[in-house]
Design a protein around this motif. Structure first.
Motif, mmCIF file in Angstrom:
data_model
loop_
_atom_site.group_PDB
_atom_site.id
_atom_site.type_symbol
_atom_site.label_atom_id
_atom_site.label_comp_id
_atom_site.label_asym_id
_atom_site.label_seq_id
_atom_site.Cartn_x
_atom_site.Cartn_y
_atom_site.Cartn_z
ATOM 1 N N ASP A 128 0.784 -1.077 -0.097
ATOM 2 C CA ASP A 128 0.090 -0.155 0.111
ATOM 3 C C ASP A 128 0.917 1.172 0.014
ATOM 4 O OD1 ASP A 128 0.012 1.063 3.195
ATOM 5 O OD2 ASP A 128 0.272 -0.970 2.911
ATOM 6 N N THR A 129 0.282 2.386 -0.454
ATOM 7 C CA THR A 129 1.164 3.487 -0.908
ATOM 8 C C THR A 129 2.008 3.910 0.358
ATOM 9 O OG1 THR A 129 -0.582 4.147 -2.558
ATOM 10 C CG2 THR A 129 1.091 5.771 -1.851
ATOM 11 N N THR A 130 1.195 4.470 1.343
ATOM 12 C CA THR A 130 1.966 4.587 2.772
ATOM 13 C C THR A 130 3.044 3.926 3.291
ATOM 14 O OG1 THR A 130 -0.035 5.873 3.261
ATOM 15 C CG2 THR A 130 1.746 5.672 5.119
ATOM 16 N N ASN A 131 2.796 2.630 3.410
ATOM 17 C CA ASN A 131 3.579 1.771 4.113
ATOM 18 C C ASN A 131 4.823 1.277 3.068
ATOM 19 O OD1 ASN A 131 2.489 1.536 6.535
ATOM 20 N ND2 ASN A 131 0.682 0.025 5.857
ATOM 21 N N GLU A 132 4.477 1.350 1.647
ATOM 22 C CA GLU A 132 5.565 0.717 0.891
ATOM 23 C C GLU A 132 6.462 1.921 0.999
ATOM 24 O OE1 GLU A 132 6.475 -0.711 -3.716
ATOM 25 O OE2 GLU A 132 4.539 -0.114 -3.016
ATOM 26 N N GLU A 154 5.859 9.124 -0.948
ATOM 27 C CA GLU A 154 4.945 8.579 -2.103
ATOM 28 C C GLU A 154 5.731 7.890 -3.032
ATOM 29 O OE1 GLU A 154 3.085 11.942 -4.271
ATOM 30 O OE2 GLU A 154 1.635 12.411 -2.343
ATOM 31 N N ALA A 155 6.890 7.357 -2.550
ATOM 32 C CA ALA A 155 7.778 6.517 -3.164
ATOM 33 C C ALA A 155 7.250 5.167 -3.694
ATOM 34 C CB ALA A 155 9.175 6.523 -2.361
ATOM 35 N N THR A 156 7.476 4.551 -4.660
ATOM 36 C CA THR A 156 7.072 3.157 -5.018
ATOM 37 C C THR A 156 8.446 2.707 -5.715
ATOM 38 O OG1 THR A 156 6.580 3.435 -7.474
ATOM 39 C CG2 THR A 156 4.741 3.871 -5.812
ATOM 40 N N VAL A 157 8.278 1.295 -6.010
ATOM 41 C CA VAL A 157 9.517 0.420 -6.586
ATOM 42 C C VAL A 157 10.138 1.324 -7.865
ATOM 43 C CG1 VAL A 157 9.359 -1.523 -5.506
ATOM 44 C CG2 VAL A 157 8.061 -0.977 -7.662
ATOM 45 N N ASN A 158 9.130 2.064 -8.543
ATOM 46 C CA ASN A 158 9.570 2.786 -9.752
ATOM 47 C C ASN A 158 10.070 4.208 -9.424
ATOM 48 O OD1 ASN A 158 7.694 1.091 -11.520
ATOM 49 N ND2 ASN A 158 5.950 2.275 -10.932
ATOM 50 N N ASP A 159 10.471 4.355 -8.170
ATOM 51 C CA ASP A 159 11.359 5.468 -7.880
ATOM 52 C C ASP A 159 12.678 5.114 -7.530
ATOM 53 O OD1 ASP A 159 9.329 7.787 -8.049
ATOM 54 O OD2 ASP A 159 8.171 6.805 -6.572
ATOM 55 N N ILE A 160 12.977 3.802 -7.710
ATOM 56 C CA ILE A 160 14.270 3.177 -7.262
ATOM 57 C C ILE A 160 15.026 3.763 -8.194
ATOM 58 C CG2 ILE A 160 15.668 1.476 -6.837
ATOM 59 C CD1 ILE A 160 13.232 -0.041 -5.765
ATOM 60 N N LEU A 172 3.874 -6.860 -0.991
ATOM 61 C CA LEU A 172 2.715 -7.804 -0.628
ATOM 62 C C LEU A 172 1.663 -7.029 0.266
ATOM 63 C CD1 LEU A 172 4.984 -10.839 0.757
ATOM 64 C CD2 LEU A 172 3.599 -10.638 -1.594
ATOM 65 N N GLU A 173 0.506 -7.528 0.513
ATOM 66 C CA GLU A 173 -0.339 -6.904 1.315
ATOM 67 C C GLU A 173 0.359 -6.986 2.776
ATOM 68 O OE1 GLU A 173 -2.595 -8.297 3.808
ATOM 69 O OE2 GLU A 173 -3.291 -6.173 4.195
ATOM 70 N N ALA A 174 0.046 -5.854 3.613
ATOM 71 C CA ALA A 174 0.953 -5.660 4.427
ATOM 72 C C ALA A 174 0.868 -6.881 5.422
ATOM 73 C CB ALA A 174 0.388 -4.311 5.270
ATOM 74 N N ALA A 175 -0.378 -7.153 5.804
ATOM 75 C CA ALA A 175 -0.658 -8.358 6.618
ATOM 76 C C ALA A 175 0.237 -9.681 6.219
ATOM 77 C CB ALA A 175 -1.877 -8.587 6.849
ATOM 78 N N GLN A 176 0.631 -9.893 4.994
ATOM 79 C CA GLN A 176 1.418 -11.031 4.212
ATOM 80 C C GLN A 176 2.550 -10.934 4.444
ATOM 81 O OE1 GLN A 176 -0.735 -13.653 3.237
ATOM 82 N NE2 GLN A 176 -2.580 -12.389 4.177
ATOM 83 N N VAL A 177 3.199 -9.881 4.825
ATOM 84 C CA VAL A 177 4.823 -9.731 4.722
ATOM 85 C C VAL A 177 5.445 -10.698 5.569
ATOM 86 C CG1 VAL A 177 6.506 -8.416 4.828
ATOM 87 C CG2 VAL A 177 4.556 -7.408 3.810
#
Length: 263
Positions: A128-132, A154-160, A172-177
């Motif tokens: 999810d946006t905030t936690n990623e 607001e970073a995502t993997v596309n900002d690496i 992954l969904e936060a609860a699944q990590v």
């Protein structure tokens, strides 16, 4: 707050046993917020205040009851959530005091040290946006990746921008990590999911958000009040006690790093 923290029974209000105490009515999430408030209640009683805590299991009613004036304050949210709520609902809530944050941590999976990272290793993060963004910023702070300038919260993997270890980020969904901890090199978890997975931030995290990090400053959990009440006598007394050394010690002792007093 993980994004937010806590759940619990709808009502848990205690009436004042001493009629000359002045009431402060606060709506809160169960964990850790109401627990911290119960500690503050003991101290406030000695100062002439009756802290009345009601536990809610949702994130709408605590704001509604403060906006309506039925409650003096709430304790469950951070400023980005409050601002979004104000914008959506037309409410007038403000931050009366920054109390604690729940840090993200990097936890070992199949590897125990970031120095052992190798090309192709996988690190699991929430999607999810905030936690990623928080997870990626923490990885950047620890030299695993570099993000593009201005990516921020607001970073995502596309900002690496740079990935010197050639690692793969698995979203992954936060609860699944935490459930893939035995399948990936490292996992990045927020405080409540780390607790649920049996991790201790202080003992198990390789690294975690510090109080001066961008994320900690942004997602600190606050005492929220209706605008105009932030300097009232009761609210100032409440915030002062919540930021006191006695309450800070309670937080540090009880939550073992999963909840950290905001300096």
């Amino acid at each position: 707050m993980g994004l937010l923290a806590g759940c619990g029974s709808k009502t848990e209000k205690k009436a004042s046993e001493t009629t000359d105490l002045k009431p402060i009515k606060v709506a809160a999430s169960a964990t850790p917020h109401s627990e911290i408030l119960e500690k503050a209640k003991e101290i406030l009683a000695k100062k002439g205040w009756d802290l009345q805590v009601t536990v809610f299991n949702d994130y709408v009613q605590p704001n509604e009851v403060v906006e309506s004036g039925a409650f003096d304050a709430n304790y469950f949210q951070h400023v980005p959530y409050m601002n979004s709520y104000n914008e959506e609902k037309g409410t007038h809530l403000v931050d009366a005091g920054d109390i604690h944050y729940e840090p993200f941590g990097i936890y070992p999976g199949t590897k125990k040290s970031l120095k052992d990272l190798a090309k192709g290793d996988v690190i699991a993060v929430p999607n999810d946006t905030t936690n990623e963004a928080r997870a990626l910023l923490l990885l950047q702070d620890n030299g695993v990746i570099t993000l593009k300038d201005g990516a921020g919260l607001e970073a995502t993997v596309n900002d690496i921008k740079d990935n010197p270890y050639g690692i793969k980020i698995e979203e992954l969904e936060a609860a699944q990590v935490s459930r893939v901890v035995k399948e990936v090199a490292f996992v990045v978890l927020n405080g409540n999911y780390a607790l649920e997975a049996g991790f201790s931030v202080k003992k198990d995290a390789i690294a975690y958000e510090k109080s001066d990090s961008e994320a900690a400053k942004t997602y600190v959990n606050i005492i929220a009040v209706k605008k105009g009440n932030e300097n009232s006598e009761g609210i100032k007394a409440l915030v002062d006690v919540l930021k006191s050394d006695e309450v800070k010690k309670f937080i540090n002792d009880k939550y073992d790093g999963a909840v950290i007093p905001f300096q």
